[in-house]
Design a protein around this motif. Structure first.
Motif, PDB file in Angstrom:
ATOM      1  N   VAL A  61       0.823  -1.209   0.000  1.00 56.96           N
ATOM      2  CA  VAL A  61       0.000   0.000   0.000  1.00 56.96           C
ATOM      3  C   VAL A  61       0.862   1.264   0.000  1.00 56.96           C
ATOM      4  O   VAL A  61       0.567   2.248  -0.675  1.00 56.96           O
ATOM      5  N   GLU A  62       1.961   1.230   0.752  1.00 54.03           N
ATOM      6  CA  GLU A  62       2.787   2.430   0.885  1.00 54.03           C
ATOM      7  C   GLU A  62       3.583   2.769  -0.373  1.00 54.03           C
ATOM      8  O   GLU A  62       4.114   3.862  -0.503  1.00 54.03           O
ATOM      9  N   ASN A  63       3.653   1.822  -1.277  1.00 49.48           N
ATOM     10  CA  ASN A  63       4.553   2.002  -2.419  1.00 49.48           C
ATOM     11  C   ASN A  63       3.865   2.301  -3.742  1.00 49.48           C
ATOM     12  O   ASN A  63       4.472   2.192  -4.803  1.00 49.48           O
ATOM     13  N   VAL A  64       2.596   2.632  -3.648  1.00 50.67           N
ATOM     14  CA  VAL A  64       1.877   2.974  -4.876  1.00 50.67           C
ATOM     15  C   VAL A  64       1.324   4.380  -4.748  1.00 50.67           C
ATOM     16  O   VAL A  64       0.664   4.715  -3.764  1.00 50.67           O
ATOM     17  N   ARG A  65       1.619   5.190  -5.723  1.00 49.14           N
ATOM     18  CA  ARG A  65       1.084   6.552  -5.729  1.00 49.14           C
ATOM     19  C   ARG A  65       0.125   6.654  -6.900  1.00 49.14           C
ATOM     20  O   ARG A  65       0.459   6.299  -8.033  1.00 49.14           O
ATOM     21  N   TYR A  66      -1.067   7.127  -6.605  1.00 49.01           N
ATOM     22  CA  TYR A  66      -2.132   7.186  -7.609  1.00 49.01           C
ATOM     23  C   TYR A  66      -2.678   8.606  -7.628  1.00 49.01           C
ATOM     24  O   TYR A  66      -3.269   9.070  -6.653  1.00 49.01           O
ATOM     25  N   VAL A  67      -2.479   9.286  -8.744  1.00 50.34           N
ATOM     26  CA  VAL A  67      -2.951  10.657  -8.889  1.00 50.34           C
ATOM     27  C   VAL A  67      -4.128  10.696  -9.859  1.00 50.34           C
ATOM     28  O   VAL A  67      -4.047  10.149 -10.954  1.00 50.34           O
ATOM     29  N   ARG A  68      -5.203  11.280  -9.420  1.00 49.84           N
ATOM     30  CA  ARG A  68      -6.333  11.505 -10.326  1.00 49.84           C
ATOM     31  C   ARG A  68      -6.819  12.935 -10.123  1.00 49.84           C
ATOM     32  O   ARG A  68      -7.174  13.328  -9.019  1.00 49.84           O
TER      33      ARG A  68
END
Length: 468
Positions: A61-68
RNA sequence: GGCGAGUUGGCGGAGUGGUUACGCAGCGGAUUGCAAAUCCGUGUACAGGAGUUCGAUUCUCCUACUCGCCUCCA
């Protein structure tokens, strides 16, 4: 588990390899916020929600960055403000709240970052200045335009050539454009329109620059995955690439595009009159889980047809699975077949197929875990089971009647039916069942002695009272 | 006009160079006061043509048809 993703850029399925080992970053184009999200808006949200869940599973969880992003500066918003006389910020704030609520009802996780365009005006201006300095853009009559011919790979993503497009002649040619294909980075605002001071006067950004600027600010010059609907491939994404590459950014490594949604075999559009929002469906009593299930039942790269029949089937399947997993503790590890299906270019229909097999072979805890992985949260499923009656999800289906009242009436009808049956008053029991069915209430029981009702066609809660 | 995607059994919908998708519906059976629900079993398919191959639904080419984007709506 190896993740494979179809990359629009190369037009083939590739093994996904993050730029930074053990970490993944993704950017997905979000909505322009001026009205409720329609059903078509939900497809990319759910598709990329599934990607986000997969990446979180793989990298943590800590290693995914999701920008919308939220596009909160746009002429459609301005028009809406002019129509209604409401302040722009009020419209955009309200719509963003709606969007998050509606998508949340579909089980979509919130991205790690949800930037608003208006918060990134300065980086956009800086990027435009840089593009001018590098000879890729020019100012004219208060506008700034991107010089499409200055980027040799323009059209590569969408497989078009600049010359062909001009020959296609559906390009509006403004007098200040050096070339018909040039697109706007900045445009002037009159006093009644939102605007920001810039080197080119008071104005506002064109549509495409925000994604380039925000992706750069939040994810850096290079990131892993950029997603969106395939209608955005051209021109939006093509323009994003041109801007970012010319500004010296590597930009996205992998491009993903979902196919469009249709309704009963036809394109959903305002002009065809088959246009409806996610909220419309929820208000009609269609559970968010059902919408999610239907959406993920078709592979994201194929057109998805929303039909009443699918809605019914989805509801049936989910009800069955909910019953099976009630009181079952989910297994700790995701079943490998579920994971390998989703890892193979988000083959969610394949994953559902695995779930069917797990259900059939009684592997309930694997089923429960698989459902959670696909975004059907355990607590929601428990609620779904409560809703074996089909009513907990229909609080607004008939105006002011609330779900508790309906539930209460349904319970009473069931009690009555049960008592008729236990005293073997068959004709009375059958009469009640027929009456209930005529009003859309299907009465059922199972060998274990439990009684419940399901919502059938012609459901009309206002008639429940009369059945007693 | 330009670009792209697709055509799988009654319906929905995956996948594969040679072996069962899966679900719904249907049919047969169990169960049932009856009907559902539930459980067991079961049939039907790869648009057409040519090519590559020992062998193609699965690769290549052609044809037909469908759909989407390029236009407010993703």
């Amino acid at each position: 588990m190896t993740i494979k993703i179809y990359n629009t850029k190369t037009r083939q399925k590739e093994v996904f390899k993050p730029l930074v080992d053990g970490k993944a970053s993704m950017y997905v184009c979000g909505p322009t916020v001026y009205e409720r999200a329609h059903l078509g808006n939900a497809r990319p949200v759910l598709v990329f929600d599934m990607l986000y869940r997969l990446l979180r599973h793989e990298y943590g969880v800590e290693n995914v960055r999701y920008v919308r992003n939220f596009t909160d500066v746009d002429d459609k918003i301005n028009a809406r403000a002019a129509e209604t006389g409401r302040p722009i910020s009020e419209i955009t704030d309200e719509t963003i709240g709606w969007f998050l609520d509606d998508m949340g009802a579909l089980g979509a996780l919130e991205p790690t970052d949800t930037p608003r365009a208006t918060q990134y005006i300065a980086p956009m201006i800086a990027m435009i200045e840089d593009l001018i300095a590098k000879g890729h853009a020019y100012a004219a009559e208060g506008h700034v335009l991107f010089k499409v011919r200055s980027y040799k790979d323009y059209g590569k993503l969408s497989g078009r050539s600049v010359d062909d497009m001009i020959a296609g002649a559906r390009v509006e040619v403004a007098p200040y454009k050096e070339d018909p294909m040039d697109f706007v980075l900045w445009k002037p605002s009159s006093d009644d329109l939102p605007g920001w001071d810039s080197p080119w006067g008071r104005g506002r950004p064109g549509w495409h620059i925000e994604c380039s600027a925000m992706a750069y600010e939040l994810l850096g010059a290079a990131f892993d995955i950029h997603g969106g609907g395939n209608d955005l491939t051209f021109p939006h994404h093509e323009n994003e690439i041109a801007q970012s590459r010319c500004a010296g950014h590597d930009f996205a490594n992998v491009w993903m595009h979902n196919e469009m949604l249709q309704v009963e075999g036809k394109k959903m559009s305002k002009s065809l009159g088959n246009f409806f929002t996610v909220r419309d469906l929820l208000d009609q009593g269609v559970p968010g889980e059902v919408i999610r299930f239907v959406m993920l039942s078709t592979h994201y790269r194929k057109p998805m047809d929303w039909t009443e029949k699918k809605r019914v089937e989805a509801e049936k399947t989910l009800r069955k699975w909910a019953r099976l997993t009630l009181d079952v503790e989910a297994s700790r590890n995701l079943h490998p077949d579920v994971l390998s299906a989703v890892s193979d270019d988000l083959n969610t229909p394949g994953a559902f197929s695995v779930l069917h097999r797990l259900a059939g072979s009684g592997q309930k805890s694997d089923l429960a875990n698989g459902l959670i992985f696909l975004g059907f949260e355990a607590k929601d499923l428990a609620q779904f089971e409560d809703d074996a009656t089909g009513f907990k999800f229909t609080p607004t289906i008939h105006g002011n009647e609330n779900a508790d009242v309906i539930q209460c009436q349904t319970d009473r009808i069931l009690e009555l039916w049960k008592s008729f049956r236990s005293s073997e008053e068959w004709s009375e029991a059958d009469r009640l069942r027929t009456l209930a069915e005529e009003n859309g209430l299907l009465l059922k029981y199972s060998k274990d002695g439990s009684y419940w009702a399901e919502r059938g066609p012609n459901f009309d809660s206002s008639k429940l009272e009369a059945l007693k």
